[in-house]
Design a protein around this motif. Sequence first.
Motif, PDB file in Angstrom:
ATOM      1  N   THR A 283       0.820  -1.216   0.000  1.00 17.71           N
ATOM      2  CA  THR A 283       0.000   0.000   0.000  1.00 17.71           C
ATOM      3  C   THR A 283       0.853   1.265   0.000  1.00 17.71           C
ATOM      4  O   THR A 283       0.320   2.374  -0.087  1.00 17.71           O
ATOM      5  CB  THR A 283      -0.929   0.026   1.228  1.00 17.71           C
ATOM      6  N   ARG A 284       2.160   1.120   0.106  1.00 21.83           N
ATOM      7  CA  ARG A 284       3.031   2.293   0.168  1.00 21.83           C
ATOM      8  C   ARG A 284       3.356   2.810  -1.230  1.00 21.83           C
ATOM      9  O   ARG A 284       3.386   2.050  -2.198  1.00 21.83           O
ATOM     10  CB  ARG A 284       4.322   1.957   0.931  1.00 21.83           C
ATOM     11  N   THR A 285       3.605   4.100  -1.300  1.00 23.87           N
ATOM     12  CA  THR A 285       3.853   4.707  -2.610  1.00 23.87           C
ATOM     13  C   THR A 285       5.200   4.272  -3.167  1.00 23.87           C
ATOM     14  O   THR A 285       6.134   3.958  -2.423  1.00 23.87           O
ATOM     15  CB  THR A 285       3.827   6.242  -2.518  1.00 23.87           C
ATOM     16  N   LYS A 286       5.271   4.284  -4.473  1.00 22.11           N
ATOM     17  CA  LYS A 286       6.511   3.920  -5.147  1.00 22.11           C
ATOM     18  C   LYS A 286       7.643   4.858  -4.746  1.00 22.11           C
ATOM     19  O   LYS A 286       8.785   4.426  -4.535  1.00 22.11           O
ATOM     20  CB  LYS A 286       6.296   3.970  -6.655  1.00 22.11           C
ATOM     21  N   GLU A 287       7.314   6.138  -4.571  1.00 20.87           N
ATOM     22  CA  GLU A 287       8.336   7.126  -4.231  1.00 20.87           C
ATOM     23  C   GLU A 287       8.933   6.879  -2.846  1.00 20.87           C
ATOM     24  O   GLU A 287      10.159   6.953  -2.659  1.00 20.87           O
ATOM     25  CB  GLU A 287       7.747   8.536  -4.294  1.00 20.87           C
ATOM     26  N   SER A 288       8.069   6.593  -1.854  1.00 25.46           N
ATOM     27  CA  SER A 288       8.574   6.386  -0.501  1.00 25.46           C
ATOM     28  C   SER A 288       9.437   5.132  -0.411  1.00 25.46           C
ATOM     29  O   SER A 288      10.463   5.110   0.280  1.00 25.46           O
ATOM     30  CB  SER A 288       7.415   6.296   0.494  1.00 25.46           C
ATOM     31  N   LEU A 289       9.035   4.085  -1.135  1.00 25.69           N
ATOM     32  CA  LEU A 289       9.828   2.858  -1.136  1.00 25.69           C
ATOM     33  C   LEU A 289      11.147   3.060  -1.870  1.00 25.69           C
ATOM     34  O   LEU A 289      12.188   2.523  -1.460  1.00 25.69           O
ATOM     35  CB  LEU A 289       9.033   1.728  -1.792  1.00 25.69           C
ATOM     36  N   GLN A 290      11.125   3.843  -2.936  1.00 24.26           N
ATOM     37  CA  GLN A 290      12.340   4.098  -3.697  1.00 24.26           C
ATOM     38  C   GLN A 290      13.379   4.812  -2.832  1.00 24.26           C
ATOM     39  O   GLN A 290      14.567   4.473  -2.849  1.00 24.26           O
ATOM     40  CB  GLN A 290      12.017   4.946  -4.930  1.00 24.26           C
ATOM     41  N   ARG A 291      12.938   5.795  -2.065  1.00 22.08           N
ATOM     42  CA  ARG A 291      13.877   6.530  -1.205  1.00 22.08           C
ATOM     43  C   ARG A 291      14.471   5.631  -0.133  1.00 22.08           C
ATOM     44  O   ARG A 291      15.651   5.732   0.201  1.00 22.08           O
ATOM     45  CB  ARG A 291      13.159   7.727  -0.564  1.00 22.08           C
ATOM     46  N   ARG A 292      13.665   4.720   0.407  1.00 28.09           N
ATOM     47  CA  ARG A 292      14.181   3.787   1.416  1.00 28.09           C
ATOM     48  C   ARG A 292      15.138   2.783   0.796  1.00 28.09           C
ATOM     49  O   ARG A 292      16.135   2.395   1.413  1.00 28.09           O
ATOM     50  CB  ARG A 292      13.014   3.079   2.107  1.00 28.09           C
ATOM     51  N   SER A 293      14.841   2.375  -0.419  1.00 31.78           N
ATOM     52  CA  SER A 293      15.730   1.449  -1.110  1.00 31.78           C
ATOM     53  C   SER A 293      17.097   2.088  -1.335  1.00 31.78           C
ATOM     54  O   SER A 293      18.139   1.476  -1.069  1.00 31.78           O
ATOM     55  CB  SER A 293      15.110   1.037  -2.446  1.00 31.78           C
ATOM     56  N   GLU A 294      17.097   3.310  -1.833  1.00 36.05           N
ATOM     57  CA  GLU A 294      18.359   4.000  -2.099  1.00 36.05           C
ATOM     58  C   GLU A 294      19.168   4.193  -0.821  1.00 36.05           C
ATOM     59  O   GLU A 294      20.395   4.025  -0.810  1.00 36.05           O
ATOM     60  CB  GLU A 294      18.070   5.355  -2.749  1.00 36.05           C
ATOM     61  N   SER A 298      22.076   1.471  -0.866  1.00 35.62           N
ATOM     62  CA  SER A 298      23.233   2.226  -1.377  1.00 35.62           C
ATOM     63  C   SER A 298      24.058   2.881  -0.275  1.00 35.62           C
ATOM     64  O   SER A 298      25.281   2.909  -0.336  1.00 35.62           O
ATOM     65  CB  SER A 298      22.755   3.294  -2.364  1.00 35.62           C
ATOM     66  N   GLU A 299      23.386   3.434   0.746  1.00 34.71           N
ATOM     67  CA  GLU A 299      24.119   4.148   1.785  1.00 34.71           C
ATOM     68  C   GLU A 299      24.459   3.272   2.982  1.00 34.71           C
ATOM     69  O   GLU A 299      25.608   3.220   3.420  1.00 34.71           O
ATOM     70  CB  GLU A 299      23.325   5.380   2.235  1.00 34.71           C
ATOM     71  N   VAL A 300      23.462   2.593   3.520  1.00 37.36           N
ATOM     72  CA  VAL A 300      23.715   1.741   4.689  1.00 37.36           C
ATOM     73  C   VAL A 300      24.442   0.474   4.290  1.00 37.36           C
ATOM     74  O   VAL A 300      25.244  -0.067   5.055  1.00 37.36           O
ATOM     75  CB  VAL A 300      22.394   1.404   5.414  1.00 37.36           C
ATOM     76  N   GLY A 301      24.173  -0.014   3.066  1.00 32.59           N
ATOM     77  CA  GLY A 301      24.858  -1.209   2.587  1.00 32.59           C
ATOM     78  C   GLY A 301      24.197  -2.510   2.948  1.00 32.59           C
ATOM     79  O   GLY A 301      24.848  -3.562   2.978  1.00 32.59           O
ATOM     80  N   LEU A 302      22.876  -2.486   3.212  1.00 31.44           N
ATOM     81  CA  LEU A 302      22.168  -3.719   3.557  1.00 31.44           C
ATOM     82  C   LEU A 302      21.915  -4.554   2.306  1.00 31.44           C
ATOM     83  O   LEU A 302      21.662  -4.030   1.229  1.00 31.44           O
ATOM     84  CB  LEU A 302      20.834  -3.383   4.237  1.00 31.44           C
ATOM     85  N   GLU A 303      21.965  -5.863   2.467  1.00 34.49           N
ATOM     86  CA  GLU A 303      21.696  -6.774   1.364  1.00 34.49           C
ATOM     87  C   GLU A 303      20.195  -6.911   1.135  1.00 34.49           C
ATOM     88  O   GLU A 303      19.410  -6.878   2.102  1.00 34.49           O
ATOM     89  CB  GLU A 303      22.293  -8.156   1.663  1.00 34.49           C
ATOM     90  N   PRO A 304      19.748  -7.074  -0.116  1.00 34.28           N
ATOM     91  CA  PRO A 304      18.321  -7.234  -0.396  1.00 34.28           C
ATOM     92  C   PRO A 304      17.672  -8.354   0.420  1.00 34.28           C
ATOM     93  O   PRO A 304      16.559  -8.184   0.938  1.00 34.28           O
ATOM     94  CB  PRO A 304      18.295  -7.547  -1.893  1.00 34.28           C
ATOM     95  N   ALA A 305      18.346  -9.484   0.535  1.00 30.59           N
ATOM     96  CA  ALA A 305      17.781 -10.598   1.288  1.00 30.59           C
ATOM     97  C   ALA A 305      17.624 -10.251   2.768  1.00 30.59           C
ATOM     98  O   ALA A 305      16.668 -10.683   3.430  1.00 30.59           O
ATOM     99  CB  ALA A 305      18.668 -11.839   1.133  1.00 30.59           C
ATOM    100  N   TYR A 306      18.545  -9.467   3.301  1.00 29.69           N
ATOM    101  CA  TYR A 306      18.489  -9.029   4.690  1.00 29.69           C
ATOM    102  C   TYR A 306      17.237  -8.175   4.917  1.00 29.69           C
ATOM    103  O   TYR A 306      16.511  -8.341   5.907  1.00 29.69           O
ATOM    104  CB  TYR A 306      19.745  -8.226   5.015  1.00 29.69           C
ATOM    105  N   ILE A 307      16.974  -7.271   3.975  1.00 30.31           N
ATOM    106  CA  ILE A 307      15.799  -6.404   4.094  1.00 30.31           C
ATOM    107  C   ILE A 307      14.512  -7.213   3.954  1.00 30.31           C
ATOM    108  O   ILE A 307      13.536  -6.985   4.665  1.00 30.31           O
ATOM    109  CB  ILE A 307      15.850  -5.290   3.028  1.00 30.31           C
TER     110      ILE A 307
END
Length: 389
Positions: A283-294, A298-307
């Motif tokens: 239900t979350r917007t594409k924009e809010s998820l995109q910013r969290r992904s980046e 990219s910054e914190v360095g978490l792995e996709p599987a970890y998230i």
Amino acid sequence: MLRLHKYVLTQLLPSSSASASASAISPLSRLISAAAPAVSPTPSCFAVEEYLVATCGLTRPQAAKASAKLSHLKSPAKPDAVLAFLAGLGLSGADVAALVAKDPGFLCAKVEKTLAPNVVGLTDLGLSPSDIARLVSLSRHKFRCRSIVSRLHYYLTLFGSSDNFLRALKRNFYLLSSDLDGVVKPNVAYLHQCGLGACDIARLCIARPSLLGISTERIRTAVACVEGLGVPRGSPMFRHALNAVAFLSEEKITANVEHLKKMFRWSDAEVGIAFSKAPTLLTRTKESLQRRSEFLISEVGLEPAYIACRPAILTYSLEGRLRPRYYVVKFLKENGLLDHDRDYYAAVMISKKVFVEKFICPHKDAAPHLADDYGAACRGEVPARFSFT
């Protein structure tokens, strides 16, 4: 009005006990005393719009709009009786103004034949005077229907309490207009078939009361989507998942899943894992998820599987929680004040109070500025000490 007074007294006051009568008279006496002097002299020409402004508290634009529905009134007798009745129930002037603005026809309700009997019936169901006052404000024209008592009998059983029902009604006024036998009851029966107990259904419908008014077939489609995303019936998260997707089309769900896969580099299985733990991701917007992904990748360095295994991290505020706490944890690690293997997720999940106690207070001597820097970061600033190269 005298007949109304007698009716209410005979219906609500128990005759078997003088003490019981004395206790019941108290709230009713306010209704009666308020209603008795309310009728004003009948003018030769009743000015409806002026009455709505001066007596009901409507604004001039509201009164102009409402008066069109009351043009048939020739005297203030009925409105006066209704206003006195509402005052006796405990509605404030602001509540009455809001009610009349939304439902001008309420001023034409029959006090003796409809409103008073409804109060009696609702009191018999266990509603308190304050509950009834809230119901009048929320239900508007439906309180003018005698069927409201039988409907409340069903809904009180479904929701478990008057407070739960009124919370749901506040979210969806049309709850009282839904077809009980043709729509609501079949929907509740199907939710039971899906393994939801009475308490789960009540919680689901408090959060999403409009679910009761849609077709059962639409709910079946939502259930199929939930199961297809890896949340089976009987799962503790099934109710939350159904709440998340109930009003999303299959096309929208598919598109949102594709967005998650692309943004977080997830496989279908990882999307299922994430959804089963945090259904609101869809239900979350594409924009809010995109910013969290980046930020997280990219910054914190978490792995996709970890998230994917810890999707709750995506539901927290980026500016107010994720970013400031990352700055604090990184600062402590860079300055040898915290073990480098300390998990960032553990710092994010705890409350702000606990975070401060565990990550800031112990270092007030070594880093006396840390509390102020953390506060600045929570306000969207980036203190120089949090700038790492």
